[in-house]
Design a protein around this motif. Structure first.
Motif, PDB file in Angstrom:
ATOM      1  N   VAL A  59      44.837  -6.889 -38.526  1.00 44.36           N
ATOM      2  CA  VAL A  59      43.658  -6.284 -38.077  1.00 44.36           C
ATOM      3  C   VAL A  59      42.628  -8.223 -38.060  1.00 44.36           C
ATOM      4  O   VAL A  59      43.697  -8.889 -38.549  1.00 44.36           O
ATOM      5  CB  VAL A  59      43.105  -5.904 -39.777  1.00 44.36           C
ATOM      6  N   ALA A  72      38.958  -5.165 -34.578  1.00 40.83           N
ATOM      7  CA  ALA A  72      40.127  -4.469 -33.919  1.00 40.83           C
ATOM      8  C   ALA A  72      41.183  -4.066 -34.945  1.00 40.83           C
ATOM      9  O   ALA A  72      41.655  -5.140 -36.393  1.00 40.83           O
ATOM     10  CB  ALA A  72      40.400  -4.975 -32.760  1.00 40.83           C
ATOM     11  N   VAL A  73      41.774  -3.435 -34.683  1.00 40.61           N
ATOM     12  CA  VAL A  73      43.203  -2.745 -35.310  1.00 40.61           C
ATOM     13  C   VAL A  73      44.313  -3.098 -34.214  1.00 40.61           C
ATOM     14  O   VAL A  73      44.203  -2.344 -33.441  1.00 40.61           O
ATOM     15  CB  VAL A  73      43.487  -1.947 -36.083  1.00 40.61           C
ATOM     16  N   HIS A  88      36.642   4.742 -29.223  1.00 42.43           N
ATOM     17  CA  HIS A  88      36.022   5.961 -30.493  1.00 42.43           C
ATOM     18  C   HIS A  88      34.962   6.392 -29.739  1.00 42.43           C
ATOM     19  O   HIS A  88      33.562   5.859 -29.501  1.00 42.43           O
ATOM     20  CB  HIS A  88      36.285   5.357 -32.020  1.00 42.43           C
ATOM     21  N   ASP A  93      34.061   5.715 -37.292  1.00 42.72           N
ATOM     22  CA  ASP A  93      34.776   3.685 -36.802  1.00 42.72           C
ATOM     23  C   ASP A  93      35.316   3.410 -37.735  1.00 42.72           C
ATOM     24  O   ASP A  93      36.154   4.608 -37.629  1.00 42.72           O
ATOM     25  CB  ASP A  93      33.236   2.766 -38.145  1.00 42.72           C
ATOM     26  N   LEU A  94      36.260   2.023 -38.069  1.00 41.38           N
ATOM     27  CA  LEU A  94      37.745   2.087 -37.834  1.00 41.38           C
ATOM     28  C   LEU A  94      37.992   2.560 -38.634  1.00 41.38           C
ATOM     29  O   LEU A  94      39.263   2.730 -38.728  1.00 41.38           O
ATOM     30  CB  LEU A  94      37.933   0.535 -37.435  1.00 41.38           C
ATOM     31  N   PHE A  98      41.574   5.014 -39.011  1.00 40.05           N
ATOM     32  CA  PHE A  98      42.486   4.370 -39.031  1.00 40.05           C
ATOM     33  C   PHE A  98      44.338   4.980 -39.138  1.00 40.05           C
ATOM     34  O   PHE A  98      45.048   5.055 -38.107  1.00 40.05           O
ATOM     35  CB  PHE A  98      43.141   3.502 -40.431  1.00 40.05           C
ATOM     36  N   PHE A 101      44.967   6.350 -35.580  1.00 42.24           N
ATOM     37  CA  PHE A 101      45.404   5.261 -34.591  1.00 42.24           C
ATOM     38  C   PHE A 101      46.675   5.626 -35.325  1.00 42.24           C
ATOM     39  O   PHE A 101      48.150   5.332 -34.015  1.00 42.24           O
ATOM     40  CB  PHE A 101      44.924   4.230 -35.490  1.00 42.24           C
ATOM     41  N   GLY A 114      42.877  -0.089 -31.867  1.00 41.89           N
ATOM     42  CA  GLY A 114      41.601   0.549 -31.751  1.00 41.89           C
ATOM     43  C   GLY A 114      40.457  -0.431 -32.716  1.00 41.89           C
ATOM     44  O   GLY A 114      40.734  -1.462 -32.756  1.00 41.89           O
ATOM     45  N   TYR A 115      39.206  -0.514 -31.625  1.00 38.27           N
ATOM     46  CA  TYR A 115      38.142  -1.391 -31.899  1.00 38.27           C
ATOM     47  C   TYR A 115      37.017  -1.224 -32.536  1.00 38.27           C
ATOM     48  O   TYR A 115      36.277   0.579 -32.382  1.00 38.27           O
ATOM     49  CB  TYR A 115      38.046  -2.803 -31.005  1.00 38.27           C
ATOM     50  N   ASP A 116      36.114  -2.179 -33.002  1.00 42.55           N
ATOM     51  CA  ASP A 116      34.656  -1.419 -33.137  1.00 42.55           C
ATOM     52  C   ASP A 116      33.828  -1.618 -32.660  1.00 42.55           C
ATOM     53  O   ASP A 116      33.805  -2.820 -32.726  1.00 42.55           O
ATOM     54  CB  ASP A 116      33.982  -1.471 -35.030  1.00 42.55           C
ATOM     55  N   GLY A 121      31.427  -0.230 -38.175  1.00 45.61           N
ATOM     56  CA  GLY A 121      31.887  -0.794 -39.352  1.00 45.61           C
ATOM     57  C   GLY A 121      31.453  -2.610 -39.863  1.00 45.61           C
ATOM     58  O   GLY A 121      30.313  -2.580 -39.561  1.00 45.61           O
TER      59      GLY A 121
END
Length: 353
Positions: A59, A72-73, A88, A93-94, A98, A101, A114-116, A121
């Motif tokens: 994260v 972002a993750v 997305h 949101d993430l 999640f 992903f 993936g990112y917001d 978020g």
């Protein structure tokens, strides 16, 4: 919902600014579905308490060139063949994305970031078109600098409104491995009105940027999408330089395509074909369409002659009513990848692309 401008194509629209158009384009979940917490016992490593904690997920907080801090993750796969950067859709949101992903990383054998967007978020700032361009650039920079990802290893994935930053970045990177456009839009204004030319105040002008994307492109769209008509995906596919066999999911709506087994099968085939193409050609450019493996799926057709000259006006009823209308007697088999994602994504009323 009144969007404040007329449906015709004359210069009456000229008084509408891009900021007004953008005001109705973004619906971040409120409140956010997750928090970001530092774990002091592990040196302040960030984690999301609302989702299962995993050793293979980082994260991260990233600073964009426009001064916002986005979350972002990064999901790691031990035998990754590529890295996917996922942008997305509008009302997610993430925290909500999640599990998808993690499963996409496992099923496709890719690392996935993936990112917001700004304003989504726990990302700071406000959601605007140009902020999302800065957001995806920050995620891309992180992949290159922190994870050592080269453009030739990178697949961009844009879902719905995420097709905007995805196509924008892809148009600026000539050596990408591939691009996936999932329920994409021709432009923001074209979601609402069947305009035949691009106006200066429009947002996400994918229709004008598509010709600058040089890598193989997979387009996936549902034929019963009542938010973004499938003609958007079909026209973008026609404009692609390097077309991969598209997937038109019969009866598919805007938020339920992952429920169809054909979705993951076709996506996996595309990702694997990119790897084979790279090894077989040693970096030279060839078509990724395999006549034996990439026949038109049974759920639809790739015949571009279905495109009409005008785009139909899109219904802007609540998503719940749209999904109810699009239900078919024969429901698609629910894939293992989806865990009641239609219920998970609790969309608010209005435009949710």
């Amino acid at each position: 919902m009144n969007f404040g401008f007329a449906c015709d194509e004359n210069d009456k629209m000229g008084g509408v600014t891009s900021s007004i158009a953008a005001k109705f384009a973004f619906f971040p979940p409120n409140p956010p579905s997750y928090r970001v917490v530092p774990d002091e016992s592990c040196g302040g490593v960030l984690y999301i308490p609302e989702v299962p904690r995993r050793d293979d997920v980082d994260v991260i907080k990233l600073r964009t060139r426009r001064g916002n801090e986005i979350v972002a993750v990064h999901v790691k796969h031990p035998k990754a063949s590529a890295t996917m950067l996922y942008s997305h859709g509008n009302a997610a949101d993430l925290g909500q994305m999640f599990e998808l992903f993690v499963e996409l990383s496992a099923r496709l054998r890719v690392n996935l970031m993936g990112y917001d967007y700004s304003g989504y978020g726990q990302s700071t700032g406000k959601a605007t078109e140009y902020n999302t361009y800065a957001d995806i650039d920050a995620a891309y920079k992180c992949l290159k600098e922190k994870y050592g990802v080269k453009d030739e290893q990178l697949i961009l994935y844009g879902q719905s409104v995420g097709s905007g930053p995805t196509v924008d970045l892809a148009s600026r990177l000539p050596t990408l491995r591939g691009v996936v456009l999932h329920s994409p839009i021709l432009s923001g204004l074209r979601v609402l009105y069947p305009v035949k030319r691009t106006y200066w105040f429009d947002i996400y002008k994918n229709i004008d940027k598509m010709a600058m994307v040089n890598c193989p492109v997979l387009v996936i769209h549902g034929t019963a999408d009542e938010v973004v008509d499938s003609s958007h995906g079909k026209q973008l596919w026609v404009l692609c330089k390097e077309k991969y066999e598209p997937l038109w999911l019969s009866g598919g709506g805007h938020c339920n395509l992952e429920l169809y087994p054909e979705f993951i099968k076709h996506l996996k085939k595309f990702v694997h074909s990119l790897g084979r193409s790279k090894s077989a050609t040693n970096g030279s450019k060839t078509s990724t369409v395999d006549s034996d493996e990439c026949k038109p799926p049974e759920t639809g057709t790739s015949d571009s002659s279905e495109l009409g000259s005008d785009l139909p006006e899109v219904s802007r009823n609540s998503l719940d009513s749209r999904l109810e209308k699009s239900k078919k007697p024969n429901k698609p088999e629910k894939s293992r990848m989806s865990t009641d994602r239609v219920d998970t994504f609790k969309r608010r009323k209005g435009l949710v692309w």
